[in-house]
Design a protein around this motif. Structure first.
Motif, PDB file in Angstrom:
ATOM      1  N   ARG A 142      -3.852  10.633   0.125  1.00 20.32           N
ATOM      2  CA  ARG A 142      -2.550  10.903  -0.128  1.00 20.32           C
ATOM      3  C   ARG A 142      -1.745  11.275   1.300  1.00 20.32           C
ATOM      4  O   ARG A 142      -2.530  11.676   2.000  1.00 20.32           O
ATOM      5  CB  ARG A 142      -2.399  11.697  -1.107  1.00 20.32           C
ATOM      6  CG  ARG A 142      -2.743  11.295  -2.530  1.00 20.32           C
ATOM      7  CD  ARG A 142      -2.541  12.605  -3.490  1.00 20.32           C
ATOM      8  NE  ARG A 142      -2.886  11.708  -4.943  1.00 20.32           N
ATOM      9  CZ  ARG A 142      -2.061  11.181  -5.669  1.00 20.32           C
ATOM     10  NH1 ARG A 142      -0.836  11.132  -5.145  1.00 20.32           N
ATOM     11  NH2 ARG A 142      -2.199  10.495  -6.703  1.00 20.32           N
ATOM     12  N   GLY A 143      -0.595  11.342   1.089  1.00 19.33           N
ATOM     13  CA  GLY A 143       0.372  11.602   2.074  1.00 19.33           C
ATOM     14  C   GLY A 143      -0.024  10.903   3.360  1.00 19.33           C
ATOM     15  O   GLY A 143      -0.123   9.561   3.807  1.00 19.33           O
ATOM     16  N   PHE A 144      -0.333  11.715   4.463  1.00 19.81           N
ATOM     17  CA  PHE A 144      -0.483  11.419   5.573  1.00 19.81           C
ATOM     18  C   PHE A 144      -1.865  10.388   5.675  1.00 19.81           C
ATOM     19  O   PHE A 144      -1.948   9.849   6.460  1.00 19.81           O
ATOM     20  CB  PHE A 144      -0.991  12.910   6.799  1.00 19.81           C
ATOM     21  CG  PHE A 144      -1.324  12.235   7.889  1.00 19.81           C
ATOM     22  CD1 PHE A 144      -0.554  11.764   9.075  1.00 19.81           C
ATOM     23  CD2 PHE A 144      -2.633  12.673   8.221  1.00 19.81           C
ATOM     24  CE1 PHE A 144      -0.953  11.350  10.269  1.00 19.81           C
ATOM     25  CE2 PHE A 144      -3.295  12.043   9.490  1.00 19.81           C
ATOM     26  CZ  PHE A 144      -2.261  11.571  10.551  1.00 19.81           C
ATOM     27  N   VAL A 177       6.382   6.573   7.631  1.00 18.94           N
ATOM     28  CA  VAL A 177       5.674   6.748   8.954  1.00 18.94           C
ATOM     29  C   VAL A 177       4.445   5.632   8.948  1.00 18.94           C
ATOM     30  O   VAL A 177       4.318   4.885  10.076  1.00 18.94           O
ATOM     31  CB  VAL A 177       4.761   7.923   8.685  1.00 18.94           C
ATOM     32  CG1 VAL A 177       4.051   8.323  10.017  1.00 18.94           C
ATOM     33  CG2 VAL A 177       5.893   9.143   8.789  1.00 18.94           C
ATOM     34  N   ALA A 178       3.798   5.354   7.912  1.00 18.81           N
ATOM     35  CA  ALA A 178       2.881   4.131   7.917  1.00 18.81           C
ATOM     36  C   ALA A 178       3.589   2.881   8.432  1.00 18.81           C
ATOM     37  O   ALA A 178       3.078   2.060   9.350  1.00 18.81           O
ATOM     38  CB  ALA A 178       2.418   3.930   6.477  1.00 18.81           C
ATOM     39  N   TRP A 209       0.784  -1.314  -0.018  1.00 17.04           N
ATOM     40  CA  TRP A 209       0.001  -0.027  -0.002  1.00 17.04           C
ATOM     41  C   TRP A 209       0.943   1.396  -0.012  1.00 17.04           C
ATOM     42  O   TRP A 209       0.627   2.151  -0.735  1.00 17.04           O
ATOM     43  CB  TRP A 209      -0.852   0.061   1.313  1.00 17.04           C
ATOM     44  CG  TRP A 209      -1.678   1.240   1.652  1.00 17.04           C
ATOM     45  CD1 TRP A 209      -1.641   1.865   2.649  1.00 17.04           C
ATOM     46  CD2 TRP A 209      -2.676   1.621   0.970  1.00 17.04           C
ATOM     47  NE1 TRP A 209      -2.439   2.982   2.529  1.00 17.04           N
ATOM     48  CE2 TRP A 209      -3.127   3.016   1.291  1.00 17.04           C
ATOM     49  CE3 TRP A 209      -3.163   1.683  -0.363  1.00 17.04           C
ATOM     50  CZ2 TRP A 209      -4.042   3.837   1.069  1.00 17.04           C
ATOM     51  CZ3 TRP A 209      -4.394   2.400  -0.849  1.00 17.04           C
ATOM     52  CH2 TRP A 209      -4.576   3.513  -0.019  1.00 17.04           C
ATOM     53  N   ARG A 214      -2.515   7.956   3.833  1.00 15.91           N
ATOM     54  CA  ARG A 214      -2.040   6.830   3.748  1.00 15.91           C
ATOM     55  C   ARG A 214      -1.751   6.132   5.189  1.00 15.91           C
ATOM     56  O   ARG A 214      -2.028   5.108   5.464  1.00 15.91           O
ATOM     57  CB  ARG A 214      -0.829   6.572   2.987  1.00 15.91           C
ATOM     58  CG  ARG A 214      -1.240   6.974   1.358  1.00 15.91           C
ATOM     59  CD  ARG A 214      -0.446   6.130   0.611  1.00 15.91           C
ATOM     60  NE  ARG A 214      -1.083   6.127  -0.532  1.00 15.91           N
ATOM     61  CZ  ARG A 214      -1.374   5.072  -1.436  1.00 15.91           C
ATOM     62  NH1 ARG A 214      -0.519   3.989  -1.327  1.00 15.91           N
ATOM     63  NH2 ARG A 214      -1.778   5.333  -2.554  1.00 15.91           N
ATOM     64  N   VAL A 215      -1.358   6.774   6.062  1.00 15.85           N
ATOM     65  CA  VAL A 215      -0.967   6.560   7.327  1.00 15.85           C
ATOM     66  C   VAL A 215      -2.122   6.261   8.104  1.00 15.85           C
ATOM     67  O   VAL A 215      -2.570   5.173   8.684  1.00 15.85           O
ATOM     68  CB  VAL A 215      -0.081   7.465   8.311  1.00 15.85           C
ATOM     69  CG1 VAL A 215      -0.017   6.830   9.497  1.00 15.85           C
ATOM     70  CG2 VAL A 215       1.052   7.653   7.407  1.00 15.85           C
ATOM     71  N   GLU A 249       2.446   4.711  -3.276  1.00 17.16           N
ATOM     72  CA  GLU A 249       2.902   6.392  -3.366  1.00 17.16           C
ATOM     73  C   GLU A 249       4.161   6.479  -2.609  1.00 17.16           C
ATOM     74  O   GLU A 249       3.909   6.920  -1.161  1.00 17.16           O
ATOM     75  CB  GLU A 249       1.385   7.098  -2.956  1.00 17.16           C
ATOM     76  CG  GLU A 249       1.956   8.532  -3.154  1.00 17.16           C
ATOM     77  CD  GLU A 249       0.809   9.437  -2.151  1.00 17.16           C
ATOM     78  OE1 GLU A 249      -0.112   8.834  -1.601  1.00 17.16           O
ATOM     79  OE2 GLU A 249       1.414  10.670  -1.959  1.00 17.16           O
ATOM     80  N   SER A 287       6.676   7.830  -0.523  1.00 19.23           N
ATOM     81  CA  SER A 287       7.004   9.187   0.293  1.00 19.23           C
ATOM     82  C   SER A 287       7.241   9.018   1.873  1.00 19.23           C
ATOM     83  O   SER A 287       7.429   7.849   2.212  1.00 19.23           O
ATOM     84  CB  SER A 287       5.626  10.126   0.172  1.00 19.23           C
ATOM     85  OG  SER A 287       4.763   9.727   1.051  1.00 19.23           O
ATOM     86  N   TRP A 329       5.581   9.306   3.926  1.00 21.13           N
ATOM     87  CA  TRP A 329       4.342   8.937   4.718  1.00 21.13           C
ATOM     88  C   TRP A 329       4.565   7.440   4.797  1.00 21.13           C
ATOM     89  O   TRP A 329       3.895   6.659   5.543  1.00 21.13           O
ATOM     90  CB  TRP A 329       3.105   9.415   4.239  1.00 21.13           C
ATOM     91  CG  TRP A 329       3.059  10.968   4.623  1.00 21.13           C
ATOM     92  CD1 TRP A 329       3.227  11.962   3.574  1.00 21.13           C
ATOM     93  CD2 TRP A 329       3.122  11.617   5.613  1.00 21.13           C
ATOM     94  NE1 TRP A 329       2.972  13.001   4.193  1.00 21.13           N
ATOM     95  CE2 TRP A 329       3.012  13.004   5.577  1.00 21.13           C
ATOM     96  CE3 TRP A 329       3.022  11.031   7.011  1.00 21.13           C
ATOM     97  CZ2 TRP A 329       3.276  13.950   6.688  1.00 21.13           C
ATOM     98  CZ3 TRP A 329       2.848  11.942   8.121  1.00 21.13           C
ATOM     99  CH2 TRP A 329       2.717  13.342   7.882  1.00 21.13           C
TER     100      TRP A 329
END
Lengths: 120, 140
Positions: free
Chosen positions: B16-18, A97-98, A86, B20-21, A90, A92, A94
């Motif tokens: 998108r970006g955060f 962080v994920a 996942w 995704r978290v 994309e 990045s 993040w």
């Protein structure tokens, strides 16, 4: 479950979470060594899962509920690969962080697994 | 992703970006809550029908939020996150005020203390993110 392996997984999960979290916070994009860190945790998880299944087959009893244990076991093994797939959709900061969050989730889940096994 | 410098289609900033978290956390929560609730309902529903039904309901709402966030379905996501916030606040308060009504733990009992208060924090973060990524009516 094997205490040493549980401790190793806890440590690996938390260390991976801190490392990847710091890298993400510094705005890094995912690099190969980041995935290597994740791979180490995943490898430990797989070893742990196989050992747990072997112990169960050999007749070890789970003091908690076996159904929840097996569900959590499958889940712990899947969390990191799914997050990698996942996240790389994309790539990045993040993604890192994920992965940090997922590593922390793994550490918590292993703790729960150990508790269910011991019937806490 | 550098914050808001790249021109992103206004519709899909949510995932998108955060985002995704957030989606990963929602997903993890949704799946584990669903697994636990199904097991409790199959095994010993009679012991605490209200608590287990609530857990199942909460689990479904988490799954809806996950999918809605991932697919940029803003209105559905907002609704799901709001339901969670109301749920955790109401059930959290009730479980402390009248513990007898909840003989078994639900995800939302004690504001989600059984889950490290994540159930309380998650909808707040979710709402912030939905606000943060809201479409601008007048494009600058």
């Amino acid at each position: 479950m094997i205490d040493g392996l549980v401790t190793a997984l806890e440590a690996a999960g938390v260390i991976a979470a801190v490392l990847l979290g710091v890298e993400g916070a510094r705005g890094k994009e995912p690099l190969w060594w980041h995935l290597g860190v994740v791979a180490v945790v995943e490898l430990l998880l797989l070893v742990q899962a196989v050992i747990s299944v072997v112990l169960l087959v050999q007749g070890d009893q789970i003091k908690g509920s076996a159904g929840v244990f097996v569900a959590y076991l499958i889940f712990t093994v899947l969390v990191l690969p799914v997050t990698v797939l996942w996240g790389l959709g994309e790539p990045s900061r993040w993604t890192l962080v994920a992965l940090a969050v997922a590593s922390l989730v793994v550490a918590v889940l292993v703790l729960r697994l150990d508790q269910i096994w011991a019937g806490v | 992703m550098s914050q808001s410098s790249a021109p992103t289609p206004p519709g899909d900033r949510m995932s998108r970006g955060f985002g995704r978290v957030l989606i990963i956390v929602y997903g993890v929560f949704g799946v584990s809550a669903t697994a636990r609730a199904s097991y409790q309902i199959v095994r010993d529903f009679g012991e605490a029908p209200v608590a287990f039904s609530l857990s199942a309901f909460a689990a479904v709402v988490y799954l809806v939020a996950t999918v809605a966030l991932a697919r940029n379905a803003r209105r559905v996501a907002t609704a799901a996150v709001l339901v969670e916030l109301v749920g955790v606040l109401v059930v959290g308060s009730l479980s402390l005020a009248a513990p007898d009504a909840f003989p078994r733990e639900t995800v939302w009992s004690g504001f989600g203390r059984g889950y490290g208060l994540v159930p309380l924090v998650l909808p707040v973060v979710g709402l912030w993110w939905l606000w943060h990524t809201r479409p601008h009516p007048a494009r600058s």
